[in-house]
Structure formats: structure tokens, C-alpha cells
Design a protein around this motif. Structure first.
Motif, PDB file in Angstrom:
ATOM      1  N   THR A  43       0.748  -1.476   0.498  1.00 39.01           N
ATOM      2  CA  THR A  43      -0.030  -0.382   0.146  1.00 39.01           C
ATOM      3  C   THR A  43       0.767   1.153  -0.297  1.00 39.01           C
ATOM      4  O   THR A  43       0.614   2.744  -0.926  1.00 39.01           O
ATOM      5  CB  THR A  43      -1.150  -0.145   1.230  1.00 39.01           C
ATOM      6  OG1 THR A  43      -1.981  -1.481   0.891  1.00 39.01           O
ATOM      7  CG2 THR A  43      -1.957   0.926   1.011  1.00 39.01           C
ATOM      8  N   LYS A  66      -8.466  -1.059   2.860  1.00 43.29           N
ATOM      9  CA  LYS A  66      -8.323  -1.371   4.298  1.00 43.29           C
ATOM     10  C   LYS A  66      -8.226   0.584   4.841  1.00 43.29           C
ATOM     11  O   LYS A  66      -8.285   0.642   6.036  1.00 43.29           O
ATOM     12  CB  LYS A  66      -7.094  -1.575   4.683  1.00 43.29           C
ATOM     13  CG  LYS A  66      -6.541  -2.756   4.411  1.00 43.29           C
ATOM     14  CD  LYS A  66      -5.680  -3.666   5.253  1.00 43.29           C
ATOM     15  CE  LYS A  66      -5.073  -4.905   4.979  1.00 43.29           C
ATOM     16  NZ  LYS A  66      -4.138  -4.977   4.554  1.00 43.29           N
ATOM     17  N   ASP A  68      -6.452   2.672   4.261  1.00 46.08           N
ATOM     18  CA  ASP A  68      -4.603   3.677   5.120  1.00 46.08           C
ATOM     19  C   ASP A  68      -4.331   4.309   3.673  1.00 46.08           C
ATOM     20  O   ASP A  68      -3.831   5.111   3.695  1.00 46.08           O
ATOM     21  CB  ASP A  68      -4.364   2.415   5.334  1.00 46.08           C
ATOM     22  CG  ASP A  68      -3.930   1.055   4.662  1.00 46.08           C
ATOM     23  OD1 ASP A  68      -4.412   1.369   3.099  1.00 46.08           O
ATOM     24  OD2 ASP A  68      -3.058   0.225   4.552  1.00 46.08           O
TER      25      ASP A  68
HETATM   26 MG    MG Z   1      -2.394  -2.656   2.051  1.00 46.98          MG
END
Ligand code: MG
Ligand code: ATP
Length: 528
Positions: A43, A66, A68
Motif C-alpha cells: 500500500t 483498508k 489506509d
Molecule cells: Mg495494504
């Protein structure tokens, strides 16, 4: 310029000292792949890539599994591990924030993102509902009848009404179109209910997403990073997969050919990419392969994010030029095989045991091979990925709300009144059209009358309406497709309605004139 810094590679025997790794923007439309086990840095790498594109004025669309990735909208903080990493890769840590538009198919954490049933098309819908071949055939017929009789399929209610209509006239229709058994229609109707229970009723309808709205550049020249809230969407993996495929086919259908531009027009990140390919029927896989191959010349780069390169079918994998492989674990012999296979997808480096390196990589460290020169992948290198400039980790709900409140597209997608008026009007039209016997329903002689009557109807219901925006032959609405500028004035309710109606009508008119049906390549009726 023309490139975006990704990180720094170890000093290998072939290099006098360490080597800077860049993504060449001119080659960024030749797609890419980010892989690695959980918690290895995928990510963050995605964020680094997205920030690089944004800085270069390239808009990005990414699903946020998620939550994030949302932190990219806020300035990063100079934490020790980030300062350390910056130093390791030879840069100064410079915090920055990026323009973000949040989208959400459920309309909770972002602007509602919608598509119409007819835009989605029978192929993707069949996949979405898990229909078998016979049922898919019937769904195709339903779409054809709708097309020929000028019935707009916008939301699930329209499709349900259409199925009932077909079911009621099954005997007559079978003579013309082939077998439409009540049994198959019933099966589709049941699957439609399942779809509705997954929340798909929120997704199908209007105002539908206009792709110009995910291709914006802000005043300072940064490309907008469009973030799709996908945490809840992960509970309906088919809906997730079909939505992203639909978006890709829309981009393909609506964007002009640009060959190989200096930088991409848009970059698309597919997180959890294995969901696209799991159990996907062969016909769909072929289309995905085709779209990925062809969309390059529209200036769209597609980056898949998944655990192992083998999650991606070979024909698609072969087209992903820019690669970042984070660590993989290999506990079992089967894992080891997967590592070996992943290692073999790289152009070898005589100084690097790729398979061994994959298992040793630390967090935020990766094997990197980027396209360079005339499009040849660089030798794989072991690379420390640079720290992102935006925050790592999610925004707070308050921060997200603040961004949503001043978003440039809120007035186009959020207002329920706008949606309702357009929906009701089209719904009324659909019902009106459903009345006559199927044999009598001759296609209208030209598009003009439909266009006039609907646009006239819209304008008639509004007082002091501005001049309507005229739909272009491609179904795009003139004046709303420009990227690089924010709309100078807020659109009125009427404008929003006209914009949506004009688009739907253009789709309908296009098919009535016998032209190519304006539906994404993945949604098209004919199995091209
Ligand atoms: Mg990730
Ligand atoms: N380039 C980097 N610079 C500094 N720290 C990093 C970098 N990449 C990753 N990290 C650190 O590693 C942590 C995990 O990274 P990340 O969230 O990207 O993993 P992931 O592969 O996406 O995991 P998951 O599969 O669970 O989503 C980050 O929170 C950060 O602390």
C-alpha cells in the motif's frame, strides 16, 4: 523531468554505486504490478506511485481496501523511520498533501458512484449475478428487446420491470428472439434480489459517474487521486470486480486514442486484483485481457496490486511492464514454488539471486524492474522504496468529512433531489413505453424527437433554466469533459439533470440509429 522517483537500489557489482530507480512517465501507460505478502509495503508503494503521478499532473483512481490510502490527502509527519528511509535513498523528507476525491458505492465514505444497468451491460451483469450460459443468453435477449423498443434500463427496478415484461410476452418474443423460458427469467429475477440485498440498488441508477470527474487536475497542477472506499465492498467481491471492470471499459469506450503520450491521462490501481480473476469465465478473462491491451493507447495505465504475480493470468501479466515485488514468505514447498515462479517473471540480474532476495526483503523494500528506454524492462534490482510525502495510514472521520464537504464534485453526485427528479422522469418514460404490444413498438424514426421531448420536458419543469448542454455524438456532454479546470460556477439542479438525461438519451439514440451500441466493451451485447 518525465519520471517519478521510486527508490534506490543496492550497490551491485554492475554499478559503481547505488542506482536510483524511476518510473518513466512516458512508459507508465504500459501498466504495472505491485506484489507482496501482507504487511510488506504494497500500500505504501501504491501511495508512492500515486503521489508521483499526482505531482506530474496525472489523475489516479484507486480502490482503498483498508482505508489506509486515505492518508495521502494529509501532510505526512516527519517521523523517525521516514526520515531514516529518506536518508537511505538519498532524498530530503518533504511532507506534502494531495488533492483527493472520495467515492463510495454505498455513498457513506465518499460521493456515491453509480452506473446505469445499460452501461453495465449483460456480460458483466451476468457475471455479477452468477448466471449460467442459458440465463446469460436470456439476459442478452432482454437487453436487445430493451434496445429495440427504446426502453431505458437505468436501475434495478427498470431491469425487474423489463424481466416481467419479457416474461409476460414470452411466447411472442420467443418466436423472434429465441427461447426465453419463464424458468430462466425466474432464475434471473431471484439473482436480482440477491444483488439488491448486497446493496447494489444504491449503485445502479443516476446520476451515473462521468469519467471526466475522475480525470481532474487541481489548480496547482496536481492530478486528483480518486479513492474508492472498498472496505465494505470487499464483502461483495463480485460487485467490486464488476464495478472496476465496468469503469475500465467505460474509460476504454469514451477516451480518444492518444498513442503513447508524454505521461498517462489516468492511472488505475486495482487492489486485491485476484478477485477480478478468481473463477472468472473464459469469455470475461479474454475481454479483460483485451481491454488492458487496448487501453494503453488511450493513455490509461493499469496497475494491479496482489500477493503473487501468479494471481494474474499469464496473458494479462505479460502486459504489465513496471514491476515492484515485495517480500513473499515461503514456509511450505508450495510457497517456495510460488516464490520461484514470481522470481522468474523478472528480467534476471546476474548479480542477484532473485528467488532468495524475495524471501529476505524487509518492509518497504522490493525487487524493482521498470521499463526504460524504448520500453525494455530494466534488470531487476533490490530497492529501498522512498517514503511517501503524504501521511501513512488513514484519515480521521473528521478529516474525511472536511474533504468531502469542499469536494468539487459533491454537487454533481450527492444531492438526492437531483437524482430523484431525473430518475422519476425516466422511470415514467420507461413505463409509458412498456404499454404498447411488442409487435407495435416500432423504433422511432430518428433520435431528434426523443432528445427534444426529453430535454424539453426537463426544461419545462424548471423555471429560469439555463441553456442545456448539448450531447455530443459520443454521448459525452459538451462542456463537462474538460480536465484541468474546476467548474467555474456551480451547476444548477437543472444542469445536472440535463447532463444525465442527455447522456442516457444519447446512448439510446445511438443504438436506435443502428450505430455501435454505446456500451463498454465489457458490457457489449455482441461477444466481440
Ligand atoms: Mg495494504
Ligand atoms: N517505503 C516505505 N518507507 C517507509 N516505511 C514503509 C515503506 N513501505 C512500508 N513501510 C512500513 O511498513 C508498513 C506496512 O506497509 P503496507 O501497509 O504498505 O503493507 P501492505 O503490503 O499493504 O500490507 P497489507 O497486505 O496488510 O495491506 C507501513 O505502515 C510502514 O510502516
Amino acid at each position: 523531468m518525465g519520471r517519478s522517483f521510486l527508490g534506490q537500489s543496492e550497490a551491485a557489482a554492475t554499478h559503481a554505486k547505488s542506482k536510483d530507480e524511476y518510473l518513466t512517465l512516458r512508459l507508465a501507460n504500459r501498466h504495472g504490478l505491485v506484489t507482496g505478502a501482507t504487511g510488506t509495503g504494497k500500500t505504501v508503494t501504491l501511495q508512492v506511485l500515486a503521489e508521483g503521478f499526482s505531482r506530474a499532473g496525472v489523475p489516479v483512481f484507486a480502490a482503498d481496501i483498508k482505508g489506509d490510502l486515505s492518508g495521502v490527502a494529509a501532510q505526512g509527519e516527519a517521523k523517525d523511520f521516514l526520515l531514516k528511509r529518506a536518508e537511505e535513498v538519498g532524498i530530503t523528507y518533504t511532507p506534502d498533501s494531495f488533492p483527493v476525491i472520495f467515492w463510495d458505492m454505498f455513498g457513506e465514505q465518499g460521493h456515491p458512484v453509480r452506473a446505469t444497468i445499460s452501461e453495465m451491460g449483460p456480460l458483466l451483469l451476468a457475471r455479477l449475478m452468477g448466471l449460467n450460459d442459458t440465463q446469460e443468453g436470456v439476459l442478452n435477449i432482454v437487453f436487445r428487446i430493451a434496445d429495440e423498443q427504446g426502453l431505458l434500463l437505468l436501475d434495478l427496478k427498470d431491469l425487474r420491470a423489463m424481466l416481467a415484461h419479457v416474461s409476460a410476452n414470452a411466447a411472442t418474443l420467443t418466436a423472434t428472439y429465441g427461447n426465453v423460458s419463464a424458468q430462466s427469467v425466474g432464475a434471473i429475477q431471484r439473482q436480482l434480489l440477491v444483488l439488491e440485498n448486497q446493496g447494489a440498488d444504491k449503485f445502479f441508477g443516476e446520476p451515473a459517474l462521468d469519467i471526466a470527474d475522475i480525470m481532474r487536475v487541481d489548480r496547482s497542477g496536481y492530478g486528483t487521486i480518486n479513492i474508492l472506499a472498498a472496505d465494505k465492498l470487499m464483502g461483495s467481491p463480485r460487485l467490486y470486480a464488476c464495478f472496476l471492470l465496468w469503469l475500465l471499459s467505460e474509460l476504454f469506450e469514451r477516451l480518444p486514442e492518444v498513442g503513447d503520450p508524454d505521461k498517462p491521462k489516468l492511472v488505475f490501481f486495482f487492489d486485491e486484483a485476484h478477485l477480478l480473476f478468481n473463477e472468472a469465465p473464459k469469455a470475461l478473462l479474454e475481454k479483460v485481457e483485451q481491454v488492458v491491451r487496448l487501453i494503453r493507447s488511450k493513455g490509461v495505465g493499469v496497475y494491479f496490486v496482489t500477493q503473487n504475480p501468479l494471481d494474474v493470468p499469464e496473458t494479462v501479466l505479460a502486459q504489465l511492464g513496471n514491476r515492484v515485488q515485495h517480500a513473499l514468505r515461503a514456509f511450505t514447498p508450495r510457497d517456495q514454488k510460488a516464490v520461484k515462479a514470481a522470481a522468474e517473471t523478472f528480467r534476471p540480474n546476474p548479480d542477484l539471486d532473485t528467488a532468495k532476495a524475495i524471501m529476505e526483503l524487509g518492509k518497504g523494500e522490493a525487487l524493482v524492474s521498470m521499463l526504460e528506454g524504448n520500453g525494455i524492462p530494466s534488470m531487476v534490482e533490490r530497492t529501498l522504496i522512498r517514503p511517501p510525502s503524504g501521511r501513512i495510514g488513514p484519515l480521521t472521520p473528521a478529516e474525511r468529512a472536511a474533504i468531502l464537504a469542499k469536494s468539487p464534485v459533491g454537487h454533481l453526485y450527492d444531492t438526492p433531489v437531483d437524482r430523484e427528479s431525473a430518475f422519476e422522469m425516466l422511470q415514467a418514460r420507461t413505463e409509458e413505453k412498456t404499454q404498447p404490444e411488442p409487435e407495435d413498438a416500432a423504433p422511432s424514426s430518428g433520435g431528434g424527437s426523443i432528445l427534444d421531448s426529453i430535454l424539453g420536458g426537463v426544461l419545462g419543469t424548471a423555471t429560469g433554466a439555463p441553456t442545456p448542454r448539448v450531447p455530443s455524438p459520443t454521448g459525452r456532454t459538451a462542456g463537462t469533459g474538460s480536465t484541468g479546470t474546476r467548474p467555474s460556477t456551480r451547476m444548477s439542479t437543472t444542469e445536472v439533470v440535463v447532463r444525465q438525461v442527455a447522456r442516457s438519451v444519447a446512448t439510446q439514440v445511438g443504438s436506435q440509429l443502428g450505430k455501435a451500441i454505446l456500451r463498454g466493451i465489457l458490457g457489449s451485447i455482441s461477444k466481440r
